[in-house]
Design a protein around this motif. Structure first.
Motif, PDB file in Angstrom:
ATOM      1  N   UNK A   1       0.826  -1.206   0.000  1.00  8.13           N
ATOM      2  CA  UNK A   1       0.000   0.000   0.000  1.00  8.13           C
ATOM      3  C   UNK A   1       0.861   1.258   0.000  1.00  8.13           C
ATOM      4  N   UNK A   2       0.369   2.304  -0.628  1.00  5.74           N
ATOM      5  CA  UNK A   2       1.150   3.520  -0.837  1.00  5.74           C
ATOM      6  C   UNK A   2       1.099   4.476   0.350  1.00  5.74           C
ATOM      7  N   UNK A   3      -0.096   4.722   0.844  1.00  6.15           N
ATOM      8  CA  UNK A   3      -0.260   5.824   1.799  1.00  6.15           C
ATOM      9  C   UNK A   3       0.389   5.636   3.170  1.00  6.15           C
ATOM     10  N   UNK A   4       0.446   4.431   3.732  1.00  2.00           N
ATOM     11  CA  UNK A   4       1.152   4.302   5.011  1.00  2.00           C
ATOM     12  C   UNK A   4       2.592   4.800   4.939  1.00  2.00           C
ATOM     13  N   UNK A   5       3.260   4.539   3.817  1.00  2.00           N
ATOM     14  CA  UNK A   5       4.635   5.011   3.622  1.00  2.00           C
ATOM     15  C   UNK A   5       4.686   6.530   3.497  1.00  2.00           C
ATOM     16  N   UNK A   6       3.813   7.094   2.650  1.00  2.00           N
ATOM     17  CA  UNK A   6       3.833   8.535   2.430  1.00  2.00           C
ATOM     18  C   UNK A   6       3.537   9.311   3.710  1.00  2.00           C
ATOM     19  N   UNK A   7       2.503   8.901   4.409  1.00  2.00           N
ATOM     20  CA  UNK A   7       2.108   9.603   5.633  1.00  2.00           C
ATOM     21  C   UNK A   7       3.194   9.480   6.693  1.00  2.00           C
ATOM     22  N   UNK A   8       3.767   8.289   6.834  1.00  2.00           N
ATOM     23  CA  UNK A   8       4.828   8.092   7.826  1.00  2.00           C
ATOM     24  C   UNK A   8       6.006   9.015   7.552  1.00  2.00           C
ATOM     25  N   UNK A   9       6.465   9.067   6.291  1.00  3.28           N
ATOM     26  CA  UNK A   9       7.625   9.887   5.944  1.00  3.28           C
ATOM     27  C   UNK A   9       7.372  11.360   6.233  1.00  3.28           C
ATOM     28  N   UNK A  10       6.206  11.855   5.846  1.00  2.00           N
ATOM     29  CA  UNK A  10       5.906  13.269   6.045  1.00  2.00           C
ATOM     30  C   UNK A  10       5.784  13.602   7.531  1.00  2.00           C
ATOM     31  N   UNK A  11       5.059  12.784   8.275  1.00  2.00           N
ATOM     32  CA  UNK A  11       4.898  13.056   9.707  1.00  2.00           C
ATOM     33  C   UNK A  11       6.225  12.952  10.445  1.00  2.00           C
ATOM     34  N   UNK A  12       7.076  12.011  10.042  1.00  2.00           N
ATOM     35  CA  UNK A  12       8.391  11.868  10.654  1.00  2.00           C
ATOM     36  C   UNK A  12       9.208  13.142  10.467  1.00  2.00           C
ATOM     37  N   UNK A  13       9.148  13.710   9.272  1.00  2.00           N
ATOM     38  CA  UNK A  13       9.935  14.908   8.975  1.00  2.00           C
ATOM     39  C   UNK A  13       9.323  16.164   9.576  1.00  2.00           C
ATOM     40  N   UNK A  14       8.045  16.101   9.949  1.00  2.00           N
ATOM     41  CA  UNK A  14       7.379  17.233  10.590  1.00  2.00           C
ATOM     42  C   UNK A  14       7.471  17.181  12.114  1.00  2.00           C
ATOM     43  N   UNK A  15       7.973  16.087  12.646  1.00  2.00           N
ATOM     44  CA  UNK A  15       8.093  15.927  14.101  1.00  2.00           C
ATOM     45  C   UNK A  15       8.969  17.038  14.673  1.00  2.00           C
ATOM     46  N   UNK A  16       8.448  17.761  15.650  1.00  2.00           N
ATOM     47  CA  UNK A  16       9.156  18.907  16.211  1.00  2.00           C
ATOM     48  C   UNK A  16      10.508  18.532  16.816  1.00  2.00           C
ATOM     49  N   UNK A  17      10.680  17.279  17.238  1.00  2.00           N
ATOM     50  CA  UNK A  17      11.926  16.882  17.894  1.00  2.00           C
ATOM     51  C   UNK A  17      13.086  16.770  16.909  1.00  2.00           C
ATOM     52  N   UNK A  18      12.775  16.512  15.642  1.00  2.00           N
ATOM     53  CA  UNK A  18      13.842  16.380  14.641  1.00  2.00           C
ATOM     54  C   UNK A  18      13.363  16.873  13.274  1.00  2.00           C
ATOM     55  N   UNK A  19      12.714  18.011  13.301  1.00  2.00           N
ATOM     56  CA  UNK A  19      12.032  18.508  12.120  1.00  2.00           C
ATOM     57  C   UNK A  19      12.993  18.827  10.982  1.00  2.00           C
ATOM     58  N   UNK A  20      12.618  18.361   9.767  1.00  2.00           N
ATOM     59  CA  UNK A  20      13.406  18.629   8.577  1.00  2.00           C
ATOM     60  C   UNK A  20      12.544  19.051   7.387  1.00  2.00           C
ATOM     61  N   UNK A  21      11.244  19.227   7.626  1.00  7.52           N
ATOM     62  CA  UNK A  21      10.325  19.647   6.573  1.00  7.52           C
ATOM     63  C   UNK A  21       9.490  20.818   7.091  1.00  7.52           C
ATOM     64  N   UNK A  22       9.427  21.888   6.299  1.00  8.34           N
ATOM     65  CA  UNK A  22       8.743  23.100   6.720  1.00  8.34           C
ATOM     66  C   UNK A  22       7.738  23.509   5.651  1.00  8.34           C
ATOM     67  N   UNK A  23       6.448  23.394   6.002  1.00 14.80           N
ATOM     68  CA  UNK A  23       5.364  23.627   5.051  1.00 14.80           C
ATOM     69  C   UNK A  23       4.762  25.014   5.159  1.00 14.80           C
TER      70      UNK A  23
END
Length: 234
Positions: A145-167
């Protein structure tokens, strides 16, 4: 202008983009259950954690396929990203992309003598002209399935503790409120905004890691241009 604090859609000079960014890429996902979506992302030069921070520079959303393709052309002209990530198997999108590229060619080269044997601008004549728009594929399109991977990656990068994605104030945030129980049943086309973002972010991070592991400053731009496999339209 700082890519970290600039508002979405604000003009940033090519000089500043080259100074601040390791790479600038675009991504698009065609309309499906929801409007199609295009993004332009910038990867900061300075390493952070295991990779580099990524900032959203611009976005566009519409159900109108032709309008979405045209706006991709506008964003391509505005930011000149090294890559556009997306699905090139959509016949309607392919038709509009070819029409747009043909329109640019006809507008900039009304004299057919300036075209080569393939109908494209001769290299020596094309320095200051609009470049053709093309897409590079991603194997993520075939993931199931596609979405579990996509959502996990985005949320991981948005995590305030180790944030690397800024929307910033992106519309994409409104689409991220998907229940975990729904993710496994979602198929490609369900949320184009998430797809355009995730496909581009994941591929950019692979590029960033590869470039860091094989760093050669003299080949920095060359690698940015050659990392992803280009489609037949590139």
């Amino acid at each position: 202008m700082d890519i970290k604090t600039s508002e979405i859609g604000k003009n940033i000079s090519q000089r500043e983009l080259k100074r601040q960014c390791k790479a600038v890429w675009g991504g698009v996902s065609w309309p499906g259950e929801r409007p199609g979506f295009a993004v332009v992302l910038a990867m900061h030069r300075i390493p952070h954690f295991d990779n580099h921070d990524i900032y959203l520079l611009d976005e566009f959303e519409t159900f109108d396929m032709r309008q979405l393709v045209q706006q991709c052309g506008v964003l391509d002209f505005k930011y000149q990203p090294s890559r556009w990530i997306g699905d090139r198997r959509n016949d309607a999108a392919d038709h509009f992309i070819q029409d747009m590229n043909n329109e640019y060619t006809a507008r900039d080269y009304p004299d057919t003598q300036n075209l080569n044997e393939y109908g494209l601008p001769k290299a020596e004549e094309s320095v200051n002209q609009r470049r053709s728009f093309c897409l590079c594929p991603t194997q993520l399109l075939d993931m199931k399935p596609l979405y579990p991977c996509l959502i996990y990656e985005i949320k991981f990068l948005l995590d305030e503790k180790r944030r690397q994605l800024f929307l910033k104030d992106s519309k994409i945030k409104n689409y991220m409120r998907i229940e975990e129980s729904e993710q496994a049943t979602l198929e490609y086309g369900a949320y184009p905004a998430i797809e355009a973002l995730a496909f581009t972010v994941i591929e950019m991070r692979r590029f960033g890691q590869y470039r860091d592991d094989n760093y050669d400053e003299s080949k920095d731009m060359e690698l940015a241009e050659s990392y992803a496999i280009k489609t037949a339209f590139c």
